[in-house]
Design a protein around this motif. Structure first.
Motif, PDB file in Angstrom:
ATOM      1  N   GLU A 102      68.950   1.474 -64.372  1.00  0.00           N
ATOM      2  CA  GLU A 102      68.418   1.087 -63.060  1.00  0.00           C
ATOM      3  C   GLU A 102      68.739   2.169 -62.026  1.00  0.00           C
ATOM      4  O   GLU A 102      69.829   2.739 -62.048  1.00  0.00           O
ATOM      5  CB  GLU A 102      69.093  -0.206 -62.562  1.00  0.00           C
ATOM      6  CG  GLU A 102      68.948  -1.404 -63.483  1.00  0.00           C
ATOM      7  CD  GLU A 102      67.564  -2.022 -63.412  1.00  0.00           C
ATOM      8  OE1 GLU A 102      66.886  -1.814 -62.388  1.00  0.00           O
ATOM      9  OE2 GLU A 102      67.174  -2.691 -64.374  1.00  0.00           O
ATOM     10  N   THR A 103      67.802   2.363 -61.104  1.00  0.00           N
ATOM     11  CA  THR A 103      68.043   3.281 -59.995  1.00  0.00           C
ATOM     12  C   THR A 103      69.257   2.825 -59.192  1.00  0.00           C
ATOM     13  O   THR A 103      69.417   1.634 -58.922  1.00  0.00           O
ATOM     14  CB  THR A 103      66.806   3.349 -59.078  1.00  0.00           C
ATOM     15  OG1 THR A 103      65.733   3.919 -59.816  1.00  0.00           O
ATOM     16  CG2 THR A 103      67.072   4.191 -57.831  1.00  0.00           C
ATOM     17  N   GLN A 104      70.099   3.789 -58.812  1.00  0.00           N
ATOM     18  CA  GLN A 104      71.258   3.499 -57.960  1.00  0.00           C
ATOM     19  C   GLN A 104      71.005   4.137 -56.597  1.00  0.00           C
ATOM     20  O   GLN A 104      70.754   5.344 -56.514  1.00  0.00           O
ATOM     21  CB  GLN A 104      72.542   4.116 -58.548  1.00  0.00           C
ATOM     22  CG  GLN A 104      72.821   3.727 -59.986  1.00  0.00           C
ATOM     23  CD  GLN A 104      73.217   2.271 -60.128  1.00  0.00           C
ATOM     24  OE1 GLN A 104      74.125   1.799 -59.472  1.00  0.00           O
ATOM     25  NE2 GLN A 104      72.515   1.557 -61.007  1.00  0.00           N
ATOM     26  N   GLN A 116      62.794   5.318 -53.013  1.00  0.00           N
ATOM     27  CA  GLN A 116      63.034   4.852 -54.385  1.00  0.00           C
ATOM     28  C   GLN A 116      61.708   4.623 -55.126  1.00  0.00           C
ATOM     29  O   GLN A 116      61.533   5.078 -56.261  1.00  0.00           O
ATOM     30  CB  GLN A 116      63.852   3.558 -54.365  1.00  0.00           C
ATOM     31  CG  GLN A 116      64.071   2.991 -55.766  1.00  0.00           C
ATOM     32  CD  GLN A 116      65.044   1.821 -55.770  1.00  0.00           C
ATOM     33  OE1 GLN A 116      65.729   1.552 -54.777  1.00  0.00           O
ATOM     34  NE2 GLN A 116      65.120   1.129 -56.883  1.00  0.00           N
ATOM     35  N   VAL A 167      68.684  11.751 -65.811  1.00  0.00           N
ATOM     36  CA  VAL A 167      68.607  11.080 -64.511  1.00  0.00           C
ATOM     37  C   VAL A 167      68.305  12.135 -63.459  1.00  0.00           C
ATOM     38  O   VAL A 167      68.711  13.292 -63.594  1.00  0.00           O
ATOM     39  CB  VAL A 167      69.912  10.322 -64.147  1.00  0.00           C
ATOM     40  CG1 VAL A 167      70.202   9.209 -65.146  1.00  0.00           C
ATOM     41  CG2 VAL A 167      71.103  11.261 -64.010  1.00  0.00           C
ATOM     42  N   ALA A 226      73.584   4.900 -63.343  1.00  0.00           N
ATOM     43  CA  ALA A 226      72.121   4.855 -63.524  1.00  0.00           C
ATOM     44  C   ALA A 226      71.763   4.983 -65.000  1.00  0.00           C
ATOM     45  O   ALA A 226      70.889   4.271 -65.504  1.00  0.00           O
ATOM     46  CB  ALA A 226      71.455   5.972 -62.722  1.00  0.00           C
TER      47      ALA A 226
END
Ligand code: SME
Length: 150
Positions: free
Chosen positions: A82-84, A136, A120, A77
């Protein structure tokens, strides 16, 4: 769907113009952990030097202290920005298992108002495929509202 409007309202009310990053992270971690059954570990890993994450405020069992950007879901991430969302942690190459009970995970990048990656947000669940796209969307918007103004 979780009662997200209510959770977000409570978190934003608690912020009360606070701009200390650690205080904000501690408050978010506590609130999310208490509010959602299935969020079994909630915490932040902070960018402390280029390419390196260190543990920040969290709730749940102990997390590993240091994660380089090239390791684990958190590192992915941070590296990609980017969001995982990982439905099955055992199928994710390089997943770092802090708790053997973890089955799924979401990691959302956290940026300040200048757009710099500062941390994060990592949430683990003992339930497989716990995190959906509405989770998300909520978590990304929450991170922006809380940390986009510091
Ligand atoms: N599973 C994470 C490591 C952090 S802990 O789960 C608290 C990862 O693979 O990055």
């Amino acid at each position: 769907m979780q009662p997200y409007a209510e959770i977000e309202g409570r978190i934003l009310a608690l912020m009360d113009n606070e701009d200390d990053t650690i205080s904000l992270m501690a408050t978010v971690a506590a609130e999310l952990y208490q509010a959602v059954e299935g969020f079994d570990w909630v915490g932040f890993y902070r960018v402390t030097e280029p390419g390196l994450l260190k543990i920040g405020p969290y709730q749940g069992g102990h997390g590993c202290l240091v994660i380089p950007f090239d390791k684990g879901v958190c590192g992915a991430a941070a590296r990609t920005g980017e969001t995982q969302r990982v439905d099955d942690v055992d199928a994710f190459p390089g997943h770092i298992a802090c708790a053997a009970s973890t089955r799924s995970e979401i990691v959302v990048p956290v940026r300040n108002g200048a757009g710099d990656l500062i941390a994060v947000l990592d949430i683990d669940s003992d339930t497989p495929a716990f995190f959906k796209s509405d989770d998300q969307v909520f978590l990304e918007a929450l991170m922006e509202k809380v940390f986009g103004r510091i």
